[in-house]
Design an enzyme around this catalytic site. Structure first.
Site, PDB file in Angstrom:
ATOM      1  N   ASP A  44     131.544 143.874  25.955  1.00  0.00           N
ATOM      2  CA  ASP A  44     132.046 144.841  24.969  1.00  0.00           C
ATOM      3  C   ASP A  44     131.189 146.105  25.007  1.00  0.00           C
ATOM      4  O   ASP A  44     131.501 147.102  24.364  1.00  0.00           O
ATOM      5  CB  ASP A  44     132.135 144.218  23.568  1.00  0.00           C
ATOM      6  CG  ASP A  44     130.801 143.730  23.048  1.00  0.00           C
ATOM      7  OD1 ASP A  44     129.791 143.801  23.781  1.00  0.00           O
ATOM      8  OD2 ASP A  44     130.768 143.248  21.889  1.00  0.00           O
ATOM      9  N   SER A  45     130.124 146.074  25.825  1.00  0.00           N
ATOM     10  CA  SER A  45     129.344 147.293  26.066  1.00  0.00           C
ATOM     11  C   SER A  45     130.199 148.332  26.789  1.00  0.00           C
ATOM     12  O   SER A  45     129.770 149.457  26.981  1.00  0.00           O
ATOM     13  CB  SER A  45     128.085 146.980  26.881  1.00  0.00           C
ATOM     14  OG  SER A  45     128.413 146.285  28.064  1.00  0.00           O
ATOM     15  N   ASP A  83     134.172 139.253  27.411  1.00  0.00           N
ATOM     16  CA  ASP A  83     133.370 139.286  26.191  1.00  0.00           C
ATOM     17  C   ASP A  83     134.312 139.519  25.013  1.00  0.00           C
ATOM     18  O   ASP A  83     134.937 140.589  24.919  1.00  0.00           O
ATOM     19  CB  ASP A  83     132.389 140.472  26.328  1.00  0.00           C
ATOM     20  CG  ASP A  83     131.181 140.355  25.442  1.00  0.00           C
ATOM     21  OD1 ASP A  83     131.027 139.316  24.778  1.00  0.00           O
ATOM     22  OD2 ASP A  83     130.372 141.306  25.437  1.00  0.00           O
ATOM     23  N   LYS A 113     132.913 134.966  26.491  1.00  0.00           N
ATOM     24  CA  LYS A 113     131.593 134.986  25.842  1.00  0.00           C
ATOM     25  C   LYS A 113     131.802 135.390  24.397  1.00  0.00           C
ATOM     26  O   LYS A 113     132.667 136.217  24.100  1.00  0.00           O
ATOM     27  CB  LYS A 113     130.662 135.998  26.541  1.00  0.00           C
ATOM     28  CG  LYS A 113     129.327 136.183  25.832  1.00  0.00           C
ATOM     29  CD  LYS A 113     128.323 136.939  26.671  1.00  0.00           C
ATOM     30  CE  LYS A 113     128.240 138.405  26.387  1.00  0.00           C
ATOM     31  NZ  LYS A 113     127.984 138.776  24.980  1.00  0.00           N
ATOM     32  N   GLU A 115     129.401 136.097  20.588  1.00  0.00           N
ATOM     33  CA  GLU A 115     128.089 136.180  19.941  1.00  0.00           C
ATOM     34  C   GLU A 115     128.047 135.230  18.750  1.00  0.00           C
ATOM     35  O   GLU A 115     128.979 135.216  17.952  1.00  0.00           O
ATOM     36  CB  GLU A 115     127.840 137.623  19.461  1.00  0.00           C
ATOM     37  CG  GLU A 115     127.772 138.628  20.590  1.00  0.00           C
ATOM     38  CD  GLU A 115     127.547 140.065  20.123  1.00  0.00           C
ATOM     39  OE1 GLU A 115     127.283 140.280  18.916  1.00  0.00           O
ATOM     40  OE2 GLU A 115     127.632 140.967  20.970  1.00  0.00           O
ATOM     41  N   GLU A 182     119.449 137.702  24.167  1.00  0.00           N
ATOM     42  CA  GLU A 182     119.278 139.165  24.181  1.00  0.00           C
ATOM     43  C   GLU A 182     118.125 139.577  23.274  1.00  0.00           C
ATOM     44  O   GLU A 182     118.078 139.211  22.099  1.00  0.00           O
ATOM     45  CB  GLU A 182     120.570 139.878  23.739  1.00  0.00           C
ATOM     46  CG  GLU A 182     120.381 141.405  23.699  1.00  0.00           C
ATOM     47  CD  GLU A 182     121.652 142.215  23.800  1.00  0.00           C
ATOM     48  OE1 GLU A 182     122.757 141.643  23.895  1.00  0.00           O
ATOM     49  OE2 GLU A 182     121.529 143.466  23.796  1.00  0.00           O
TER      50      GLU A 182
HETATM   51  O1  KIV Z   1     128.378 143.555  26.434  1.00  0.00           O
HETATM   52  C1  KIV Z   1     127.326 143.402  27.098  1.00  0.00           C
HETATM   53  O2  KIV Z   1     126.972 144.234  27.942  1.00  0.00           O
HETATM   54  C2  KIV Z   1     126.525 142.213  26.814  1.00  0.00           C
HETATM   55  C3  KIV Z   1     125.195 142.038  27.492  1.00  0.00           C
HETATM   56  C4  KIV Z   1     124.496 140.833  27.046  1.00  0.00           C
HETATM   57  C5  KIV Z   1     125.179 142.092  28.965  1.00  0.00           C
HETATM   58  O3  KIV Z   1     126.913 141.411  26.038  1.00  0.00           O
END
Ligand code: KIV
Length: 262
Positions: A44-45, A83, A113, A115, A182
């Site tokens: 999501d970055s 993500d 993924k 969080e 992280e």
């Molecule tokens: O979105 C992202 O870039 C991440 C990092 C941990 C690589 O979640």
């Protein structure tokens, strides 16, 4: 080269350290894939790196699906991880399941993924039971930036470190194949890497993790400023600016396109 799958990632623990990175489009996914990057995270970055948002929170599910589909088309061998963006799994487990399924079914992701630790263990269990491989993410969780009041290293006090240990264990017990650590103290990441049976992927978590993440735009030097823990392996931004300015100049000087008979 063989296609990476979650079994191969699990099997790498203690044997090979894996350099993994983010990718947000087919072109760069193909280049990273050809270079042998084992895991491409459609992070999501992308919010900061390609969409022009100031953080990851505004990223929408449709934006994620479109980027995951592009990366899946570009990557042949890398494991592609979607993500889940903010809001796509926090508003109820049924919606979270539906969104995770879309990542695999519509966009071609190999895994998702999300969080969160203890609080998300039952959701992770439900996903893994349904055949959706999950990569966890504990420590500093950028989607919680408003709750933290800024991006801060997590786990500095004994209580905070203990919470990260509980989170990582909960993610492991729920069936995740790997966990992102992280911005946690390096000693804590090192201990977790020894204690957990699943692969730890660190970012700002020191050298002892089983694998590392770098954000592709930091790795390539597409971002002028990179976090202290990151490393620029190229300075692409300078080359890109130079190419654009040369092109503009050559058109203005009548050098490009060249004169020819046809
Ligand atoms: O979105 C992202 O870039 C991440 C990092 C941990 C690589 O979640």
């Amino acid at each position: 080269m063989k296609k990476w799958n979650v079994a191969a990632i699990r099997a790498a623990k203690g044997k090979t350290k894996l350099g993994c990175c983010t990718a947000y489009d087919a072109c760069f996914a193909r280049l990273a894939d050809e270079a042998g990057v084992p895991v491409l995270l459609v992070g999501d970055s992308m919010g900061n790196n390609t969409l022009g948002y100031s953080n990851t929170l505004p990223v929408r599910m449709e934006e994620t699906l479109s980027a995951v589909a592009a990366v899946s088309r570009g990557a042949k061998n890398a494991l592609v991880v979607a993500d889940l963006p903010f809001g796509s799994y926090q508003c109820g487990d049924d919606l979270a399941m539906a969104n995770a399924v879309r990542c695999l079914k519509e966009a071609g992701a190999d895994a998702v993924k999300l969080e969160g630790g203890e609080e998300y263990a039952s959701l992770i269990r439900r996903m893994t039971s349904a055949g959706i491989p999950v990569l966890g993410h504990v420590g500093m969780m950028p989607q919680s930036v408003n709750a933290y009041g800024g991006f801060k290293v997590q786990g500095k006090t004994p209580d905070a470190a203990e919470k990260i240990v509980r989170d990582a264990r909960a993610v492991e017990e729920a069936g995740a194949f790997a966990v992102t650590l992280e911005c946690v103290p390096h000693a804590l990441a090192s201990k977790l890497t020894k204690d957990l049976s699943i692969v730890t992927i660190g970012i700002g978590a020191g050298p002892d993790c089983d694998a590392q993440w770098l954000v592709m735009h930091d790795l390539l030097g597409l971002n002028d400023n990179v976090p202290k823990f990151a490393k620029k392996y190229a300075s692409i931004a300078d080359n890109v600016r130079a190419a654009f300015s040369c092109y503009v100049q050559e058109v203005s000087d009548g050098i490009f396109p060249p004169k020819s008979d046809s």
